[in-house]
Design a protein around this motif. Structure first.
Motif, PDB file in Angstrom:
ATOM      1  N   MET A   1       0.856  -1.171   0.000  1.00 55.79           N
ATOM      2  CA  MET A   1       0.000   0.000   0.000  1.00 55.79           C
ATOM      3  C   MET A   1       0.897   1.226   0.000  1.00 55.79           C
ATOM      4  N   ASN A   2       0.880   1.990  -1.075  1.00 53.50           N
ATOM      5  CA  ASN A   2       1.753   3.139  -1.203  1.00 53.50           C
ATOM      6  C   ASN A   2       1.287   4.317  -0.354  1.00 53.50           C
ATOM      7  N   GLU A   3      -0.002   4.471  -0.210  1.00 54.24           N
ATOM      8  CA  GLU A   3      -0.563   5.595   0.534  1.00 54.24           C
ATOM      9  C   GLU A   3      -1.229   5.057   1.790  1.00 54.24           C
ATOM     10  N   ARG A   4      -0.941   5.659   2.923  1.00 55.71           N
ATOM     11  CA  ARG A   4      -1.488   5.198   4.188  1.00 55.71           C
ATOM     12  C   ARG A   4      -2.917   5.703   4.372  1.00 55.71           C
ATOM     13  N   LEU A   5      -3.761   4.853   4.902  1.00 52.11           N
ATOM     14  CA  LEU A   5      -5.123   5.247   5.230  1.00 52.11           C
ATOM     15  C   LEU A   5      -5.088   6.217   6.404  1.00 52.11           C
ATOM     16  N   SER A   6      -5.728   7.357   6.271  1.00 52.99           N
ATOM     17  CA  SER A   6      -5.705   8.339   7.350  1.00 52.99           C
ATOM     18  C   SER A   6      -6.552   7.877   8.529  1.00 52.99           C
ATOM     19  N   ASP A   7      -6.194   8.336   9.715  1.00 54.03           N
ATOM     20  CA  ASP A   7      -6.958   7.985  10.909  1.00 54.03           C
ATOM     21  C   ASP A   7      -8.381   8.517  10.817  1.00 54.03           C
ATOM     22  N   ARG A   8      -8.553   9.662  10.211  1.00 50.70           N
ATOM     23  CA  ARG A   8      -9.892  10.239  10.069  1.00 50.70           C
ATOM     24  C   ARG A   8     -10.765   9.357   9.181  1.00 50.70           C
ATOM     25  N   THR A   9     -10.204   8.904   8.066  1.00 49.52           N
ATOM     26  CA  THR A   9     -10.961   8.012   7.183  1.00 49.52           C
ATOM     27  C   THR A   9     -11.243   6.689   7.866  1.00 49.52           C
ATOM     28  N   ALA A  10     -10.257   6.173   8.615  1.00 49.96           N
ATOM     29  CA  ALA A  10     -10.463   4.913   9.331  1.00 49.96           C
ATOM     30  C   ALA A  10     -11.623   5.028  10.311  1.00 49.96           C
ATOM     31  N   ALA A  11     -11.694   6.140  11.036  1.00 54.11           N
ATOM     32  CA  ALA A  11     -12.778   6.328  12.004  1.00 54.11           C
ATOM     33  C   ALA A  11     -14.125   6.430  11.306  1.00 54.11           C
ATOM     34  N   ALA A  12     -14.181   7.147  10.180  1.00 49.54           N
ATOM     35  CA  ALA A  12     -15.432   7.273   9.441  1.00 49.54           C
ATOM     36  C   ALA A  12     -15.906   5.915   8.937  1.00 49.54           C
ATOM     37  N   LEU A 325     -12.407  10.209  17.762  1.00 48.27           N
ATOM     38  CA  LEU A 325     -13.677   9.605  18.141  1.00 48.27           C
ATOM     39  C   LEU A 325     -14.836  10.582  18.058  1.00 48.27           C
ATOM     40  N   ARG A 326     -14.553  11.838  17.799  1.00 49.81           N
ATOM     41  CA  ARG A 326     -15.637  12.797  17.625  1.00 49.81           C
ATOM     42  C   ARG A 326     -16.113  12.785  16.170  1.00 49.81           C
ATOM     43  N   SER A 327     -16.845  13.810  15.790  1.00 50.66           N
ATOM     44  CA  SER A 327     -17.475  13.865  14.476  1.00 50.66           C
ATOM     45  C   SER A 327     -16.502  13.530  13.357  1.00 50.66           C
ATOM     46  N   THR A 328     -16.822  12.448  12.631  1.00 49.28           N
ATOM     47  CA  THR A 328     -16.007  12.039  11.492  1.00 49.28           C
ATOM     48  C   THR A 328     -16.927  11.435  10.446  1.00 49.28           C
ATOM     49  N   ALA A 329     -17.092  12.106   9.306  1.00 50.60           N
ATOM     50  CA  ALA A 329     -17.979  11.607   8.263  1.00 50.60           C
ATOM     51  C   ALA A 329     -17.169  11.248   7.036  1.00 50.60           C
ATOM     52  N   PHE A 330     -17.771  10.495   6.136  1.00 48.74           N
ATOM     53  CA  PHE A 330     -17.107  10.165   4.886  1.00 48.74           C
ATOM     54  C   PHE A 330     -16.816  11.431   4.096  1.00 48.74           C
ATOM     55  N   SER A 331     -15.733  11.430   3.376  1.00 47.99           N
ATOM     56  CA  SER A 331     -15.388  12.592   2.557  1.00 47.99           C
ATOM     57  C   SER A 331     -16.129  12.592   1.232  1.00 47.99           C
ATOM     58  N   ARG A 332     -16.722  11.451   0.848  1.00 46.86           N
ATOM     59  CA  ARG A 332     -17.474  11.387  -0.405  1.00 46.86           C
ATOM     60  C   ARG A 332     -18.936  11.135  -0.088  1.00 46.86           C
ATOM     61  N   GLY A 333     -19.749  12.162  -0.205  1.00 44.74           N
ATOM     62  CA  GLY A 333     -21.183  11.967  -0.069  1.00 44.74           C
ATOM     63  C   GLY A 333     -21.654  11.864   1.364  1.00 44.74           C
ATOM     64  N   GLU A 334     -20.759  11.724   2.333  1.00 41.46           N
ATOM     65  CA  GLU A 334     -21.087  11.619   3.742  1.00 41.46           C
ATOM     66  C   GLU A 334     -22.260  10.683   3.992  1.00 41.46           C
ATOM     67  N   PRO A 335     -22.150   9.387   3.610  1.00 39.99           N
ATOM     68  CA  PRO A 335     -23.260   8.470   3.827  1.00 39.99           C
ATOM     69  C   PRO A 335     -23.532   8.193   5.284  1.00 39.99           C
ATOM     70  N   VAL A 336     -22.564   8.436   6.177  1.00 38.07           N
ATOM     71  CA  VAL A 336     -22.794   8.256   7.602  1.00 38.07           C
ATOM     72  C   VAL A 336     -22.454   9.567   8.285  1.00 38.07           C
ATOM     73  N   ALA A 337     -23.453  10.357   8.629  1.00 37.65           N
ATOM     74  CA  ALA A 337     -23.211  11.652   9.250  1.00 37.65           C
ATOM     75  C   ALA A 337     -22.952  11.485  10.740  1.00 37.65           C
ATOM     76  N   ALA A 338     -22.126  12.321  11.290  1.00 36.04           N
ATOM     77  CA  ALA A 338     -21.769  12.226  12.702  1.00 36.04           C
ATOM     78  C   ALA A 338     -23.000  12.352  13.572  1.00 36.04           C
ATOM     79  N   GLY A 339     -23.082  11.450  14.546  1.00 34.83           N
ATOM     80  CA  GLY A 339     -24.163  11.509  15.510  1.00 34.83           C
ATOM     81  C   GLY A 339     -25.456  10.907  15.039  1.00 34.83           C
ATOM     82  N   ARG A 340     -25.576  10.516  13.758  1.00 38.12           N
ATOM     83  CA  ARG A 340     -26.799   9.918  13.264  1.00 38.12           C
ATOM     84  C   ARG A 340     -26.946   8.504  13.800  1.00 38.12           C
ATOM     85  N   ARG A 341     -28.170   8.133  14.106  1.00 37.81           N
ATOM     86  CA  ARG A 341     -28.390   6.797  14.658  1.00 37.81           C
ATOM     87  C   ARG A 341     -28.966   5.884  13.602  1.00 37.81           C
ATOM     88  N   HIS A 342     -28.707   4.590  13.796  1.00 40.65           N
ATOM     89  CA  HIS A 342     -29.172   3.573  12.856  1.00 40.65           C
ATOM     90  C   HIS A 342     -29.800   2.453  13.653  1.00 40.65           C
TER      91      HIS A 342
END
Length: 344
Positions: A1-12, A325-342
């Protein structure tokens, strides 16, 4: 893997995994990200001894979480590899291995993570188009996994077995106690099935739906007429062991996300799969295929979302990794918004 997955993306992406369905919304999973890969673990403290003594439903739940995680990573442009078991006895390890482009289909599935619901309301009598049912079959298709759309004769047999299983379970004090443990509690509880998503009691004798409000009196519950001829699909695996249960869970979530993309509602009807001697009657002849999930699908009105535990409650610390661990959403389309429940 040439590019490391960011912690923010991992949390999202982990938040997307946590949005997966699970048996009684027990959310029986734990995750660890070590900077390069995700390990998924079962949480035996959340096992259901009365209806899931062998952990089949638990592993299906873990598989569904693994599917969401991979879909979320794909929406962020990552190809992944899945292996099992993970180091330290994990159920699975998911590793981002290469950057690639995203497709509209992948983004649609990722966007559906936030919309997927278990719908316990009546469905309309509108027929599900054959093209949509074919899309569900394709979503499930994998090596050793298949989805079968039941014809009227097989549907009648499955409904009869479901009714028998439901009556069997209601008469079991262990079942009633276990159900109450996951349907009652304080208003801020972040797991289980709250009263807001129980759904009404059915006045239709032909369909036996799990009553999550057994502890409530009749005056406390709404009733409704459900469809007389529900559309049922059954997910099968070739083989019946923890590995196949994980595969079935991944396929199940692909089906549910695909259903959400097509505006289709879905509800598990698993009572007959939880009573061993009745589950054997659901298996096709030949002993090669095993039923893992029964779904009722159709068109229903939107339903409320149920609770989800915060990421901090399911994340195992990995040395040298501190995910946001706080608000972290996807960078593309934000399919999982912070704080939203499922919900399941």
């Amino acid at each position: 893997m040439n590019e490391r997955l960011s912690d923010r993306t991992a949390a999202a992406c982990l938040r997307a995994a946590v949005a997966a369905p699970s048996i009684h919304n027990t959310q029986p999973w734990r995750f660890r990200f070590d900077g390069t890969a995700f390990d998924l673990f079962t949480d035996p403290r959340r096992a259901l001894g009365a209806i899931d003594p062998d952990g089949r439903g638990l592993h299906i739940s873990i598989g569904a979480a693994a599917c969401n995680l991979r879909v979320a990573l794909a929406a962020e442009g990552w190809a992944t590899r899945i292996e099992r078991p993970g180091p330290g006895g994990g159920a699975a390890r998911i590793t981002p291995v290469a950057r690639l482009g995203t497709s509209p289909a992948t983004l649609a599935l990722a966007g559906a993570i936030a919309r997927r619901r278990t719908n316990r309301e009546p469905f309309s009598d509108a027929a599900v188009p054959a093209a949509v049912l074919d899309a569900l079959r394709r979503a499930a298709a994998a090596d050793g996994i298949r989805l079968v759309v039941l014809d009227p004769v097989r549907r009648g047999a499955v409904l009869a077995l479901t009714g028998a299983a439901d009556a069997w379970q209601r008469a079991d004090p262990r079942y009633r106690s276990e159900l109450a443990a996951w349907t009652t509690g304080h208003a801020e509880r972040r797991d289980g099935v709250p009263a807001t998503v129980f759904g009404p009691r059915s006045t239709t004798s032909a369909i036996a739906l799990r009553d999550f409000g057994l502890q409530l009196t009749g005056a406390d519950r709404d009733t409704a007429r459900f469809e007389t001829h529900p559309r049922l699909v059954v997910l099968h695996s070739r083989g019946d062991d923890p590995g196949r249960w994980l595969d079935a869970g991944r396929a199940l979530e692909r089906v549910l996300l695909t259903a959400a993309v097509h505006g289709l509602a879905a509800q598990p009807m698993t009572q007959a799969l939880e009573v061993a001697h009745l589950r054997r009657l659901l298996a096709p002849p030949g002993g090669r295929w095993f039923p893992q999930m029964i779904l009722r699908v159709g068109y229903g009105r939107p339903v409320s979302a149920g609770p989800r535990r915060p990421l901090r409650d399911v994340l195992l610390n990995a040395p040298g990794v501190a995910l946001p661990l706080r608000s972290t959403a996807f960078s593309r389309g934000e399919p999982v918004a912070a704080g939203r429940r499922h919900q399941r």
